[in-house]
Enzyme design. Structure first.
Site, mmCIF file in Angstrom:
data_model
loop_
_atom_site.group_PDB
_atom_site.id
_atom_site.type_symbol
_atom_site.label_atom_id
_atom_site.label_comp_id
_atom_site.label_asym_id
_atom_site.label_seq_id
_atom_site.Cartn_x
_atom_site.Cartn_y
_atom_site.Cartn_z
ATOM 1 N N ASP A 91 0.856 -1.046 -0.084
ATOM 2 C CA ASP A 91 0.161 0.097 0.061
ATOM 3 C C ASP A 91 0.852 1.195 -0.007
ATOM 4 O O ASP A 91 1.454 1.686 1.117
ATOM 5 C CB ASP A 91 -0.884 -0.050 1.362
ATOM 6 C CG ASP A 91 -2.020 -0.964 1.261
ATOM 7 O OD1 ASP A 91 -1.803 -2.055 0.288
ATOM 8 O OD2 ASP A 91 -3.001 -0.966 1.948
ATOM 9 N N LYS A 153 -6.947 3.471 -2.955
ATOM 10 C CA LYS A 153 -7.285 3.462 -1.564
ATOM 11 C C LYS A 153 -7.501 4.649 -1.065
ATOM 12 O O LYS A 153 -6.837 5.538 -1.313
ATOM 13 C CB LYS A 153 -6.063 2.605 -0.920
ATOM 14 C CG LYS A 153 -6.229 2.509 0.730
ATOM 15 C CD LYS A 153 -4.999 1.825 1.033
ATOM 16 C CE LYS A 153 -5.065 1.911 2.839
ATOM 17 N NZ LYS A 153 -3.897 1.402 3.547
ATOM 18 N N LYS A 182 -10.293 0.153 -2.340
ATOM 19 C CA LYS A 182 -10.158 -0.210 -0.718
ATOM 20 C C LYS A 182 -10.529 1.210 0.091
ATOM 21 O O LYS A 182 -10.046 2.187 -0.242
ATOM 22 C CB LYS A 182 -8.609 -0.414 -0.284
ATOM 23 C CG LYS A 182 -8.475 -0.846 1.133
ATOM 24 C CD LYS A 182 -6.980 -1.209 1.382
ATOM 25 C CE LYS A 182 -6.610 -1.376 2.652
ATOM 26 N NZ LYS A 182 -5.386 -1.624 3.256
#
Length: 221
Positions: A91, A153, A182
């Site tokens: 991430d 995300k 996400k």
């Protein structure tokens, strides 16, 4: 959607600066017990956690976290190191200043470089929605799609806000078909989790869902 189905989409997360190995190990135990999608932990614990879980749960870590303004070379090194240590999901945080400066080519190239390092491993791109205008969020949907990342995300959970239903809906309208979503930060209940998934999220970054199931105080990320 059952609790078990929701848990399959959870990145069980502990990224606090004060996190100890004992706490990380508990996160890993919880993830294995409740069969979450992954554990999301600091880079310094990736090797130890990977050896501990022995492939029974995916290990995710964060790159350029939480501010994203490191150089691309630093993020590339962090990514290579994390993968060498056993991470299967990355991430990364974008350079928000570059986005504000409209340096779209630099952001696109950085994501491409990190995705090339990841290969068949998952790359999620954190854009920190709480710091962005709507047009900037839409632009990042386009960039993440063009650059070939696996996920967009919402948040680090370390800035002024986390995931919102509105942002997930916005992402769902503007990302390419190969890009998943996400939602992370501030997911406080099973009802919230279910709603995010219904709106188009595929992963949920949270530490609270498992705490709720264990009937513990559901504070934190």
């Amino acid at each position: 959607m059952s609790e078990e189905e929701i848990l399959e989409h959870v990145d069980h997360t502990l990224l606090l600066q004060t996190a100890t190995w004992e706490e990380i190990r508990q996160i890993c135990d919880d993830a294995m017990q409740y069969q979450t999608a992954s554990v999301c932990i600091p880079p310094s614990y990736v090797k130890q956690a990977s050896e501990y879980v022995q492939g029974s749960v995916s290990v995710c870590t964060v790159i350029g976290f939480p501010n994203g303004y490191m150089t691309t070379k630093v993020k590339e090194f962090e990514t290579r190191d994390a993968i060498a240590n056993g991470a299967s999901e990355i991430d990364m945080v974008i350079n928000v200043g570059w986005l504000k400066d409209k340096k779209y080519d630099l952001i696109t190239e950085e994501i491409r470089i990190l995705k090339a390092v990841c290969g068949d491993k998952i790359l999620k791109v954190i854009i920190e929605t709480c710091l962005l205008e709507e047009e900037e969020k839409i632009k990042m949907c386009e960039i993440v799609t063009e650059a070939g990342a696996d996920y967009i995300k919402t948040s680090t959970g370390f800035s002024s806000g986390g995931a919102t239903f509105e942002d997930v809906e916005l992402f769902a309208r503007h990302v390419g078909p190969q890009v998943k979503i996400k939602a992370a930060g501030g997911i406080t209940s099973m009802e919230d989790a279910r709603r995010f998934l219904e709106l188009g999220a595929d992963r949920l970054g949270t530490s609270r869902i498992i705490k709720l199931l264990k009937k513990e105080e559901a504070s934190g990320y």
